[in-house]
Design a protein around this motif. Sequence first.
Motif, mmCIF file in Angstrom:
data_model
loop_
_atom_site.group_PDB
_atom_site.id
_atom_site.type_symbol
_atom_site.label_atom_id
_atom_site.label_comp_id
_atom_site.label_asym_id
_atom_site.label_seq_id
_atom_site.Cartn_x
_atom_site.Cartn_y
_atom_site.Cartn_z
ATOM 1 N N UNK A 1 6.338 -2.655 -16.734
ATOM 2 C CA UNK A 1 5.172 -3.597 -17.215
ATOM 3 C C UNK A 1 4.731 -3.593 -18.616
ATOM 4 N N UNK A 2 4.380 -4.715 -19.216
ATOM 5 C CA UNK A 2 4.015 -4.566 -20.539
ATOM 6 C C UNK A 2 2.618 -4.324 -20.709
ATOM 7 N N UNK A 3 2.094 -3.696 -22.171
ATOM 8 C CA UNK A 3 0.841 -3.475 -22.410
ATOM 9 C C UNK A 3 -0.026 -2.462 -21.617
ATOM 10 N N UNK A 4 0.803 -1.520 -21.102
ATOM 11 C CA UNK A 4 0.219 -0.546 -20.181
ATOM 12 C C UNK A 4 0.209 0.624 -21.446
ATOM 13 N N UNK A 5 -1.138 1.391 -21.088
ATOM 14 C CA UNK A 5 -1.518 2.546 -22.008
ATOM 15 C C UNK A 5 -1.922 3.652 -20.907
ATOM 16 N N UNK A 6 -1.983 4.906 -21.713
ATOM 17 C CA UNK A 6 -2.480 6.179 -20.719
ATOM 18 C C UNK A 6 -3.592 5.752 -20.267
ATOM 19 N N UNK A 7 -3.877 6.223 -19.136
ATOM 20 C CA UNK A 7 -5.196 6.268 -18.443
ATOM 21 C C UNK A 7 -5.604 4.700 -17.951
ATOM 22 N N UNK A 8 -4.527 3.745 -17.992
ATOM 23 C CA UNK A 8 -4.867 2.552 -17.231
ATOM 24 C C UNK A 8 -4.737 2.868 -15.840
ATOM 25 N N UNK A 9 -5.303 1.819 -15.078
ATOM 26 C CA UNK A 9 -5.400 1.863 -13.690
ATOM 27 C C UNK A 9 -5.615 0.441 -13.129
ATOM 28 N N UNK A 10 -5.192 0.051 -11.800
ATOM 29 C CA UNK A 10 -5.533 -0.938 -11.208
ATOM 30 C C UNK A 10 -6.251 -0.632 -10.057
ATOM 31 N N UNK A 11 -7.424 -1.275 -9.331
ATOM 32 C CA UNK A 11 -8.060 -1.057 -8.133
ATOM 33 C C UNK A 11 -7.703 -1.963 -7.168
ATOM 34 N N UNK A 12 -7.235 -1.676 -5.870
ATOM 35 C CA UNK A 12 -7.168 -2.615 -5.057
ATOM 36 C C UNK A 12 -8.183 -2.563 -4.003
ATOM 37 N N UNK A 13 -9.174 -3.537 -3.682
ATOM 38 C CA UNK A 13 -10.166 -3.473 -3.025
ATOM 39 C C UNK A 13 -9.637 -3.989 -1.668
ATOM 40 N N UNK A 14 -10.669 -3.593 -0.638
ATOM 41 C CA UNK A 14 -10.317 -4.274 0.957
ATOM 42 C C UNK A 14 -10.383 -5.733 0.993
ATOM 43 N N UNK A 15 -9.365 -6.054 1.613
ATOM 44 C CA UNK A 15 -8.884 -7.234 1.840
ATOM 45 C C UNK A 15 -7.997 -8.020 0.866
ATOM 46 N N UNK B 1 6.518 -3.260 0.979
ATOM 47 C CA UNK B 1 5.020 -3.267 0.627
ATOM 48 C C UNK B 1 4.299 -4.537 1.112
ATOM 49 N N UNK B 2 5.043 -5.481 1.284
ATOM 50 C CA UNK B 2 4.229 -6.692 1.631
ATOM 51 C C UNK B 2 3.331 -6.554 3.144
ATOM 52 N N UNK B 3 2.076 -7.061 2.794
ATOM 53 C CA UNK B 3 1.214 -6.721 3.926
ATOM 54 C C UNK B 3 1.048 -5.322 4.291
ATOM 55 N N UNK B 4 1.355 -4.527 3.517
ATOM 56 C CA UNK B 4 1.094 -2.913 3.618
ATOM 57 C C UNK B 4 0.308 -2.123 2.338
ATOM 58 N N UNK B 5 -0.301 -3.070 1.614
ATOM 59 C CA UNK B 5 -0.864 -2.343 0.457
ATOM 60 C C UNK B 5 -2.172 -1.700 0.665
ATOM 61 N N UNK B 6 -2.129 -0.378 0.332
ATOM 62 C CA UNK B 6 -3.397 0.107 0.563
ATOM 63 C C UNK B 6 -4.509 0.229 -0.220
ATOM 64 N N UNK B 7 -5.787 0.198 0.219
ATOM 65 C CA UNK B 7 -6.959 0.135 -0.741
ATOM 66 C C UNK B 7 -6.925 1.491 -1.694
ATOM 67 N N UNK B 8 -7.412 1.208 -2.780
ATOM 68 C CA UNK B 8 -7.694 2.348 -3.718
ATOM 69 C C UNK B 8 -7.205 2.062 -5.108
ATOM 70 N N UNK B 9 -7.354 3.142 -6.083
ATOM 71 C CA UNK B 9 -7.037 3.027 -7.446
ATOM 72 C C UNK B 9 -5.772 3.568 -7.850
ATOM 73 N N UNK B 10 -5.025 2.912 -8.471
ATOM 74 C CA UNK B 10 -3.487 3.362 -8.782
ATOM 75 C C UNK B 10 -3.407 3.542 -10.166
#
Length: 349
Positions: A34-48, A80-89
Motif C-alpha cells: 500500500x502507498x504512503x504507509x509510515x511507521x505507527x500508522x494504523x486503521x480502525x475497524x468499528x462495529x458494523x 475475509x469477506x463478511x468476516x472482518x473483526x472489529x479492532x485497530x490494525x
Amino acid sequence: MSRSNNFKWPLLIALAVVLAAFAWLWFGFADRPLPNVHRDDSIVLDSGEGLGSVTEKLAAKDQLHGASWQWRLLGMQTGAAGKLKVGEYELEPGITPRQLLLNMRDGKIIVHKVTLVEGKTFRDFRRTLDANAVLKHNTKGLDDAAIMAKLGASGVHPEGRFLPDTYVFHRGDTDLDLMKHAMTAMTTALDEAWQSRAADVNLSSKDQLLTLASIVEKETGTPEERPEIAGLFLGRLKTGMRLQTDPTVIYGMGASYNGNITKADLLRDTPYNTYTRTGLPPTPIAMPGKAALQAAAQPASTDKVYFVAIGDGSGKHYFAKTYAEHQANVAKYIRTQRETNARRAAEAK
C-alpha cells in the motif's frame, strides 16, 4: 492444418492475453505494498463496518491502490469477506492488501501496554492513564470516591488497591476497564499473600498486610532487604514502638510535599504521621508489588529495630538492634553521603 485449428489459435492467443492482463492486474494489486504507509500508522475497524469502510479509510489517507472489484475479489479469495473483526490494525510499511485483509480476518489487532510502577500512588496511576491517548477516558472529572464506586468498591480508599504490573489493552478499552483489571489482580495477589502468611505475623487483616507492604515498598527498592524491613516494622508493632517512617509522613503531607521533609513536618500530626502516632497508618501509602506483599506476609526473623540508608546511592541500609548502634550508623551515613557528594562534584568539573 484444418479450418478449426485456424480458429482456435487466435482464440487461445486472445485468451492468453486476457489471462495475462488479469494476472497482472490481480497480482500487481493483491501483493503490492500500500502507498504512503509510515511507521505507527494504523486503521480502525468499528462495529458494523466492512470491506467498503476499509477502502474508504485507506483512500482518505491516500493509502489505497486497486479498484473496488479487486478488493471484493480479494476479500472472497482470502475468506475475509463478511468476516472482518472489529479492532485497530497496524499498517506497517510494506503491508499489502492481502496481508491487511488476512490480519483483519484473523483479528490480529494491535495490543497496547501501560505500566503501573511499584511504589507509585493512585494519583500517579490516574495521571498515567489520563496521559494515554489510546484509552477512552471515563474518569476525568471524577473524584477518587466516584471512581471506586464505578469499580464496585464504594467506600474503599483507592490507595494500594491496584497491582503494579504491565497491562495490555486494545483501542476502545477505557481507563475504567484497565483499573478494574488492576484492582482484580491486586485482590488476587493480596489473598494469596494473606493465605501464605507466617504464623507469627501479628496483623489482624488483609488490609493491614496491604498497608505494611506499601510501607516496605516505599522504604527500599532493594529486593533482599524487603523481608528484613518488614520484620523490623512488625517487631516495632509488637512492642508498641512507633514506626517512625518518613514515607508515611510524606503521604500525609499530600500536595504540600515539595521534595523535602523537615523536623517540623515530622512533628506535625496527621493520620499518617507515624512519628506522632502508634501503629499502622489508616490506609496504604502506595501501591506495593507482589514482592513487597510477600515480604510482609513472610518477613525475616530479626531483632533489629532501627535502619538508615548507607548513603552511597545503592539504596541499601544499615540495620541496628540498639539506639547506640543506630547513632553510629547514622554517623557513617552522613560521612558516606558527604564523600559521595564530594566525589560527584569533582567528577562534574
